[in-house]
Structures are given as structure tokens and as C-alpha cells.
Design a protein around this motif. Structure first.
Motif, PDB file in Angstrom:
ATOM      1  N   SER A 102      71.129 -51.680  95.919  1.00 52.89           N
ATOM      2  CA  SER A 102      71.675 -50.369  96.293  1.00 52.89           C
ATOM      3  C   SER A 102      70.579 -49.337  96.505  1.00 52.89           C
ATOM      4  O   SER A 102      70.668 -48.498  97.406  1.00 52.89           O
ATOM      5  N   ILE A 103      69.537 -49.401  95.664  1.00 55.15           N
ATOM      6  CA  ILE A 103      68.425 -48.462  95.809  1.00 55.15           C
ATOM      7  C   ILE A 103      67.685 -48.734  97.115  1.00 55.15           C
ATOM      8  O   ILE A 103      67.343 -47.806  97.859  1.00 55.15           O
ATOM      9  N   ARG A 104      67.427 -50.013  97.409  1.00 55.61           N
ATOM     10  CA  ARG A 104      66.736 -50.349  98.659  1.00 55.61           C
ATOM     11  C   ARG A 104      67.540 -49.903  99.876  1.00 55.61           C
ATOM     12  O   ARG A 104      66.975 -49.460 100.877  1.00 55.61           O
ATOM     13  N   ARG A 105      68.859 -50.012  99.784  1.00 60.37           N
ATOM     14  CA  ARG A 105      69.718 -49.716 100.934  1.00 60.37           C
ATOM     15  C   ARG A 105      69.998 -48.229 101.086  1.00 60.37           C
ATOM     16  O   ARG A 105      70.002 -47.693 102.202  1.00 60.37           O
ATOM     17  N   ASN A 106      70.247 -47.533  99.977  1.00 56.11           N
ATOM     18  CA  ASN A 106      70.717 -46.146 100.039  1.00 56.11           C
ATOM     19  C   ASN A 106      69.642 -45.103  99.747  1.00 56.11           C
ATOM     20  O   ASN A 106      69.833 -43.927 100.058  1.00 56.11           O
ATOM     21  N   TYR A 107      68.551 -45.517  99.119  1.00 50.56           N
ATOM     22  CA  TYR A 107      67.487 -44.563  98.765  1.00 50.56           C
ATOM     23  C   TYR A 107      66.153 -45.117  99.253  1.00 50.56           C
ATOM     24  O   TYR A 107      65.275 -45.473  98.463  1.00 50.56           O
ATOM     25  N   ARG A 108      66.004 -45.175 100.550  1.00 46.44           N
ATOM     26  CA  ARG A 108      64.830 -45.827 101.132  1.00 46.44           C
ATOM     27  C   ARG A 108      63.536 -45.088 100.829  1.00 46.44           C
ATOM     28  O   ARG A 108      62.482 -45.711 100.655  1.00 46.44           O
ATOM     29  N   HIS A 111      62.534 -46.021  97.405  1.00 50.61           N
ATOM     30  CA  HIS A 111      62.038 -47.391  97.430  1.00 50.61           C
ATOM     31  C   HIS A 111      60.590 -47.440  97.932  1.00 50.61           C
ATOM     32  O   HIS A 111      59.747 -48.154  97.373  1.00 50.61           O
TER      33      HIS A 111
END
Length: 272
Positions: A102-108, A111
Motif C-alpha cells: 500500500s505504501i509503494r502504491r499510494n505513497y510513492r 517510498h
């Protein structure tokens, strides 16, 4: 294997990896707080916390299989703490963040920034390994050689029976240089693929990188489990420095092999 099964197995691997990362962070900063050993007078918060929960650093070293001087060998070596222990703590904290989908996808942006911090801490921590080896701070230099007893004099029930699965043909420094080289190589390959926008290979090599570093936590757990089991079954009896080194070293080798194989298995699951 169904997609659901693959996803569940990857979730389990992520959970275990997160636990190991937090365990390492806990080990360095909280208990036994090896980064702060010898600085108790300057870090009263840590000392007060240890006193509140009843933790005694010296008693923690009574594990029959852990070399007693292993935990305080960095006393007086501030450079090693700053270049190895603290960067390792940062590395450990970043692992769960880097792999959380979720972090990789929503908080690039998060990341990317944590990834840079993660990479820098990796390179610095390996520089710290070189420094500690130059200062003879490897575990083999801190064994209880004063306890090198003639184990034949101990009662049979007090002997530690070990079946050597692996006989190390290289010394500690050679092993650490080999593992450290792989650790840095996998990170460098991962960064290369990230810059090429090849995120599939970036992730594969990042898995290999984490597997090449998280073994340290697995080793500590293995030695703790073996020591606790031995202490429970046999009691606290003197164990020679040779046996301490055998258990600690071979636990490390077993942890390295296990983590590398698990990393390749994870990549296999990711490719399905």
C-alpha cells in the motif's frame, strides 16, 4: 498454486520479515540497546527504562552459549556505533516500509525517500563492518576462552552435544567480506534497475538484498533458542569458548543459507 495461495504466502513472508526487522531495531535501540552500551550515564532514558522493566545488562550476558563480551564489545568504539549499529537500525526500520504494497502504491514519494535513506544506511553500515574488522571486533575475538574447559571432565548430562552440520573452512573476516559483498552488490543492482524504471527486477534484487542482511536477526534468535533450550535442559554450566564460537558461528552460517534460500523462494512466488 492459486493466486490466493501465492498472495497469502507472500503476506506471511512479509509479516515474518517485518518481525525480524523490528527485532533487530529492538535489539540495537531498546533491549539490550547495544548501540548505547557504555553510554548509560549519557542516556538516562534508556537506563531508566531498563530499570523499570527489571532488565539487567550483565545478567543478560549469562546465556551459556552467547559470548558474554559480545554485547559490550563496542564500548569505547563510537565510530563503529555511528557507522554500523545506528545505520543498521535505520536499515531495519526502512525494510517494512519499503515492502508494504500500500505504501509503494499510494505513497510513492515516501517510498522513494525512504528508499534513498535505506540505500545510504546500507552502504554506511558495510563501511562500519570494515572498521570493526580492522579493530578486531569480530565475535571470534570475544569468546570466553578463559572457560576453555576440558569438557570430558563434565558429567555426561552436562555436555553440549553438537553434530557439526557445516565445518567452516574460512575465517570470520572472509565470511563477512563475502556476505557483505553480496549485500552491497544486490543493493547496487536494485538501484540500477530502479533508475532504468525496471521495477520488477528492482524488486527482485531488493528481496535478495534484504535476505542478505536480515540473517543477522535470525542468527540472534537461533542462538537464543539454542541457549535457552540448553539452559532449561541442562542448567547454567560453563561452556567453553570453542563451543560458544561453534554455536554462534554455525548459527550464522545456517541463518545466511536459510535467508538466501527464502529470498529466492519469495522471488519465485512473485514471478507466478
Amino acid at each position: 498454486m492459486t493466486a490466493t495461495t501465492t498472495k497469502n504466502r507472500l503476506r506471511i513472508i512479509y509479516t515474518v520479515t517485518t518481525f525480524l526487522s523490528l527485532f533487530m531495531l529492538f535489539w540495537i535501540l531498546i533491549i539490550p540497546a547495544t548501540a548505547f552500551v557504555g553510554l548509560e550515564s549519557d542516556y538516562n532514558l534508556i537506563s531508566a527504562f531498563h530499570q523499570k522493566i527489571g532488565f539487567n545488562f550483565r545478567e543478560a550476558q549469562e546465556n551459556v552459549l552467547i559470548p558474554p563480551r559480545l554485547l559490550d564489545k563496542y564500548i569505547g568504539h563510537t565510530l563503529v556505533k555511528m557507522t554500523h549499529q545506528l545505520p543498521t537500525a535505520i536499515w531495519s526500520a526502512c525494510v517494512p516500509l519499503q515492502f508494504h504494497p500500500s505504501i509503494r502504491r499510494n505513497y510513492r514519494s515516501l517510498h522513494r525517500y525512504t528508499g534513498r535513506l535505506f540505500a545510504v544506511s546500507s552502504y554506511i553500515s558495510m563501511g562500519g563492518v570494515f572498521i570493526l574488522l580492522r579493530r578486531n571486533l569480530g565475535f571470534s575475538r570475544h569468546l570466553d576462552l578463559d572457560l576453555d574447559l576440558d569438557l570430558d571432565l563434565l558429567p555426561e548430562e552436562q555436555k553440549l552435544h553438537i553434530i557439526p552440520i557445516l565445518k567452516m573452512t574460512m575465517d570470520e573476516a572472509q565470511l563477512l567480506f563475502l556476505v557483505g559483498g553480496w549485500f552491497l552488490y544486490t543493493l547496487t543492482r536494485s538501484i540500477y534497475y530502479a533508475r532504468q524504471k525496471d521495477f520488477a527486477n528492482h524488486q527482485r534484487w531488493m528481496v535478495r538484498h534484504v535476505a542478505g542482511g536480515i540473517w543477522v536477526a535470525v542468527q540472534r534468535l537461533l542462538v537464543g533458542i539454542i541457549g535457552a533450550s540448553y539452559g532449561f535442559l541442562i542448567g547454567k554450566v560453563p561452556v567453553s569458548g570453542h563451543v560458544q564460537g561453534l554455536v554462534f558461528g554455525q548459527s550464522g552460517v545456517a541463518a545466511i543459507i536459510g535467508c538466501v534460500l527464502m529470498g529466492e523462494y519469495t522471488i519465485r512466488l512473485m514471478n507466478e
